[in-house]
Enzyme design. Structure first.
Site, PDB file in Angstrom:
ATOM      1  N   LYS A 168      14.873  17.947 -71.152  1.00 26.54           N
ATOM      2  CA  LYS A 168      13.707  18.548 -70.496  1.00 26.54           C
ATOM      3  C   LYS A 168      14.074  18.859 -69.054  1.00 26.54           C
ATOM      4  CE  LYS A 168       8.794  17.648 -69.524  1.00 26.54           C
ATOM      5  NZ  LYS A 168       7.687  16.696 -69.692  1.00 26.54           N
ATOM      6  N   ASP A 208      -3.245  12.291 -71.233  1.00 18.03           N
ATOM      7  CA  ASP A 208      -3.184  13.626 -71.837  1.00 18.03           C
ATOM      8  C   ASP A 208      -2.848  13.519 -73.323  1.00 18.03           C
ATOM      9  OD1 ASP A 208      -3.487  16.354 -71.805  1.00 18.03           O
ATOM     10  OD2 ASP A 208      -1.423  16.767 -71.196  1.00 18.03           O
TER      11      ASP A 208
END
Length: 331
Positions: free
Chosen positions: A56, A151
């Site tokens: 990432k 989230d």
């Protein structure tokens, strides 16, 4: 611009050397398989064990963003659980930050839900129970480490090659240190955010419980809990008043609706904690109980006698659904 002094020159050289060494170390350890396959996410392979990993890449524009990114890496580093995406390592390179983590080859829960919806199929209750237990198991580990995910949604739950669901993407997670509540302020994804986040109240890990309720409802209905086509104002109003949908009791046991209702309580104090939810889900039967729908088309029914209150809520819910005004008496 002023000329750097010798000490500053040494620091700059050391910094550049450190960056070069880290990049060389990365190239020696990993092979690039598919670069930027999805929003700065690359597929790489560990040369030593041939395991695939996710790289990432995060572009850093400010110190605040750097702190946020390092926070994600530190949270992942301290979580080691079969239902949480595994962290391997991280490093900086100029204005970029890299995190190397576990690769889940079977995409995310959003894709799983879409597949069923597109094929006009509903998910079997036994499959839903297995998925929920995986999510609860991972969330239990997160909450026991005093972390709020903040989230939780289908896009952040990933399916591994061996069909295990894992919670990932801790970019806006919050580590609670020395306080029971996080600061006020809305953060997360609108249709999975708890009412207290929209109302600017202090919050704790019960915001994850709310999001879990939304996910469970979505697995049963294949629709978002507070509507996906409504305006954001309409969605927020529904969330604040907890105007959530109901699952189809012709397909599923009403015990699951009771669970969803308990998770989507407007007052976070009334929501169960993750251990209570996990224990409850384990007890729930995989298939519809024989008592579901047993009173369909019995409009003249006046009284029902039960030996205990075990099935009270389920029967009450079904009678209301069938518009039967029978009285339930526990003997």
């Amino acid at each position: 611009s002023p000329i750097p002094n010798p000490h500053e020159i040494i620091l700059i050289k050391n910094c550049l050397l450190n960056i070069i060494l880290k990049m060389e170390d990365f190239k020696n350890k990993y092979e690039m398989i598919n670069e930027n396959m999805d929003k700065n996410i690359s597929l790489i392979k560990n040369k030593k064990n041939n395991n695939y990993c996710i790289l990432k890449k995060i572009f850093i524009k400010s110190q605040e963003e750097m702190n946020k990114t390092e926070n994600e890496a530190n949270i992942l580093k301290n979580l080691n659980h079969k239902n949480i995406v595994k962290y391997y390592e991280s490093f900086k390179n100029n204005n970029q930050f890299y995190i190397i983590m576990e690769y889940c080859s079977k995409k995310d829960l959003r894709n799983f839900i879409k597949e069923y919806k597109n094929n006009n199929k509903f998910i079997q209750q036994s499959i839903i129970k297995s998925i929920i237990l995986d999510i609860c198991s991972g969330l239990k580990e997160i909450h026991e480490n005093n972390i709020i995910h903040r989230d939780l949604k289908p896009e952040n739950i990933f399916k591994s090659e061996d069909n295990i669901y894992k919670i990932g993407d801790f970019g806006i997670s919050k580590k609670l240190e020395g306080t029971k509540h996080a600061k006020t302020g809305g953060i997360g994804t609108d249709c999975y955010m708890a009412p207290e986040l929209f109302q600017g109240q202090k919050y704790d890990n019960k915001v994850d419980i709310w999001a879990l309720g939304c996910i469970i409802y979505e697995l049963f209905s294949l629709e978002q809990c507070f509507g996906s086509n409504d305006s954001i104002i309409a969605v927020i109003n529904k969330i604040i008043s907890s105007e959530h949908g109901k699952i189809d009791l012709n397909k599923y046991s009403s015990d699951w609706q009771d669970l969803i209702d308990s998770l989507l309580q407007s007052d976070p104090k009334n929501r169960p904690n993750i251990k209570e939810i996990y224990d409850k889900v384990k007890e729930l039967k995989d298939n519809k109980t024989t008592t579901d729908n047993m009173f369909r088309n019995c409009n003249n029914l006046k009284t029902i006698y039960l030996k205990s209150n075990k099935n009270f809520n389920m029967l009450k819910s079904q009678l209301e659904k069938d518009n039967i005004n029978a009285q339930i008496i526990i003997k």
